[in-house]
Motif scaffolding. Sequence first.
Motif, mmCIF file in Angstrom:
data_model
loop_
_atom_site.group_PDB
_atom_site.id
_atom_site.type_symbol
_atom_site.label_atom_id
_atom_site.label_comp_id
_atom_site.label_asym_id
_atom_site.label_seq_id
_atom_site.Cartn_x
_atom_site.Cartn_y
_atom_site.Cartn_z
ATOM 1 N N ASN A 78 0.785 -1.257 0.025
ATOM 2 C CA ASN A 78 0.061 0.045 0.086
ATOM 3 C C ASN A 78 0.694 1.650 0.142
ATOM 4 O O ASN A 78 1.761 1.031 0.462
ATOM 5 C CB ASN A 78 -0.885 0.084 1.173
ATOM 6 C CG ASN A 78 -1.876 -1.068 1.243
ATOM 7 O OD1 ASN A 78 -2.750 -1.134 0.474
ATOM 8 N ND2 ASN A 78 -1.820 -2.069 2.238
ATOM 9 N N GLY A 79 0.538 2.298 -0.736
ATOM 10 C CA GLY A 79 1.185 3.540 -0.585
ATOM 11 C C GLY A 79 2.482 3.392 -1.153
ATOM 12 O O GLY A 79 2.868 3.016 -2.290
ATOM 13 N N SER A 133 4.784 1.541 -0.246
ATOM 14 C CA SER A 133 5.236 0.273 -0.445
ATOM 15 C C SER A 133 4.743 -0.535 -1.676
ATOM 16 O O SER A 133 5.094 -1.419 -2.410
ATOM 17 C CB SER A 133 4.809 -0.848 0.740
ATOM 18 O OG SER A 133 5.412 -0.365 1.845
ATOM 19 N N SER A 136 5.209 -4.174 3.755
ATOM 20 C CA SER A 136 4.480 -3.178 4.437
ATOM 21 C C SER A 136 5.233 -2.658 5.766
ATOM 22 O O SER A 136 5.964 -3.308 6.550
ATOM 23 C CB SER A 136 3.311 -4.206 5.151
ATOM 24 O OG SER A 136 2.518 -3.632 6.190
ATOM 25 N N SER A 150 4.172 -1.187 8.607
ATOM 26 C CA SER A 150 3.423 -1.586 9.888
ATOM 27 C C SER A 150 3.549 -2.988 10.155
ATOM 28 O O SER A 150 3.542 -3.509 11.128
ATOM 29 C CB SER A 150 2.117 -0.985 9.998
ATOM 30 O OG SER A 150 1.240 -1.818 8.969
ATOM 31 N N SER A 207 -1.466 -4.309 7.894
ATOM 32 C CA SER A 207 -2.389 -3.781 6.795
ATOM 33 C C SER A 207 -3.214 -5.188 6.442
ATOM 34 O O SER A 207 -2.889 -6.181 5.952
ATOM 35 C CB SER A 207 -1.893 -3.319 5.500
ATOM 36 O OG SER A 207 -1.432 -1.968 6.046
ATOM 37 N N LEU A 266 -3.097 -6.920 3.143
ATOM 38 C CA LEU A 266 -1.877 -7.816 2.944
ATOM 39 C C LEU A 266 -2.151 -8.881 3.837
ATOM 40 O O LEU A 266 -1.823 -10.292 3.375
ATOM 41 C CB LEU A 266 -0.630 -7.134 3.373
ATOM 42 C CG LEU A 266 -0.381 -5.771 2.421
ATOM 43 C CD1 LEU A 266 0.944 -5.071 3.135
ATOM 44 C CD2 LEU A 266 -0.282 -6.216 0.998
ATOM 45 N N THR A 269 9.197 5.306 9.151
ATOM 46 C CA THR A 269 8.448 4.628 8.142
ATOM 47 C C THR A 269 9.448 4.821 6.864
ATOM 48 O O THR A 269 9.646 4.067 6.077
ATOM 49 C CB THR A 269 7.327 5.259 8.018
ATOM 50 O OG1 THR A 269 6.191 5.032 9.238
ATOM 51 C CG2 THR A 269 6.558 4.714 6.519
HETATM 52 O O1 LIG Z 1 4.593 6.253 1.926
HETATM 53 C C1 LIG Z 1 4.125 6.373 2.819
HETATM 54 C C2 LIG Z 1 4.459 7.250 4.125
HETATM 55 O O2 LIG Z 1 5.845 7.273 3.906
HETATM 56 C C3 LIG Z 1 2.553 5.974 3.022
HETATM 57 O O3 LIG Z 1 2.038 6.257 1.733
HETATM 58 C C4 LIG Z 1 2.223 4.738 3.608
HETATM 59 O O4 LIG Z 1 2.884 3.877 2.621
HETATM 60 C C5 LIG Z 1 0.681 4.444 3.565
HETATM 61 O O5 LIG Z 1 0.226 4.905 4.902
HETATM 62 C C6 LIG Z 1 0.531 2.841 3.742
HETATM 63 O O6 LIG Z 1 -0.976 2.789 3.896
HETATM 64 C C7 LIG Z 1 1.048 2.327 4.986
HETATM 65 O O7 LIG Z 1 0.706 0.817 4.880
HETATM 66 P P1 LIG Z 1 1.637 -0.225 5.500
HETATM 67 O O8 LIG Z 1 3.138 0.200 4.945
HETATM 68 O O9 LIG Z 1 1.461 -0.074 6.987
HETATM 69 O O10 LIG Z 1 0.962 -1.634 5.062
#
Ligand SMILES: O=C(CO)[C@@H](O)[C@H](O)[C@H](O)[C@H](O)COP(=O)(O)O
Length: 210
Positions: A54-55, A57, A122, A124, A127, A130, A170
């Motif tokens: 997500n995002g 990742s 991910s 975190s 998610s 996932l 992150t």
């Molecule tokens: O790139 C970033 C923060 O650097 C955000 O887009 C981040 O990827 C999103 O909040 C994701 O939804 C986080 O999901 P995850 O990595 O915890 O699975």
Amino acid sequence: MDATPTARQHCASLQEALTSFQHDGRTGLAEAAEWGRRLARVLPAGGRLLAAGNGGSAAQAQHLTAEFVGRYREERPPFAAVALHAETSAVTAIGNDYGFEQVFARQVAAHGRAGDVLLLLSTSGGSGNLLAAADAARDAGVRVWAMTGPPPNPLAARADAAVTVDSPSTATVQELHLVALHVVCEAFDEALTGAERRPAPAVLFSREAA
Ligand SMILES: O=C(CO)[C@@H](O)[C@H](O)[C@H](O)[C@H](O)COP(=O)(O)O
């Protein structure tokens, strides 16, 4: 002009994570290299790599699949690798009809075959979409690899193997994941046999050959 304290801290955080990654034999550099070697057995035999995140990742997952379908450094045949989040019509239809948690799981059930690999990224490790994808993969006989932030986390716990980055940042986790993905690609290319490395006919369409 001086860098800001925040910029210095950003680099220090990455350096610290990189040092741990290099010396962690179980969830760091050695594991990432092992994934590359294993993919060098799976993909030339007709298996497929599925990847999702997500995002930020999601971008990393897509970066990895592009390295396999295109190439990393050296010319070689294309290998099957699909970034599930990039299937926009499938993602929006599944999300709309079944809920966001199912956007990857349903695609894994559709595309995954026993012996394939699903790589989930991910920060975190928590998610829901996932975690559902990991469960769907297990049902389909697909091996699950997780690249996550600090352990322990639910995704790493559900995976067959995990590369984890023990950093509270992150951004650091995402940056280290990119290093790990490139290590996977390097180990993959190194492990291919001479015949597997020989460019496929598709190379006829490359710019150099034109
Ligand atoms: O790139 C970033 C923060 O650097 C955000 O887009 C981040 O990827 C999103 O909040 C994701 O939804 C986080 O999901 P995850 O990595 O915890 O699975």
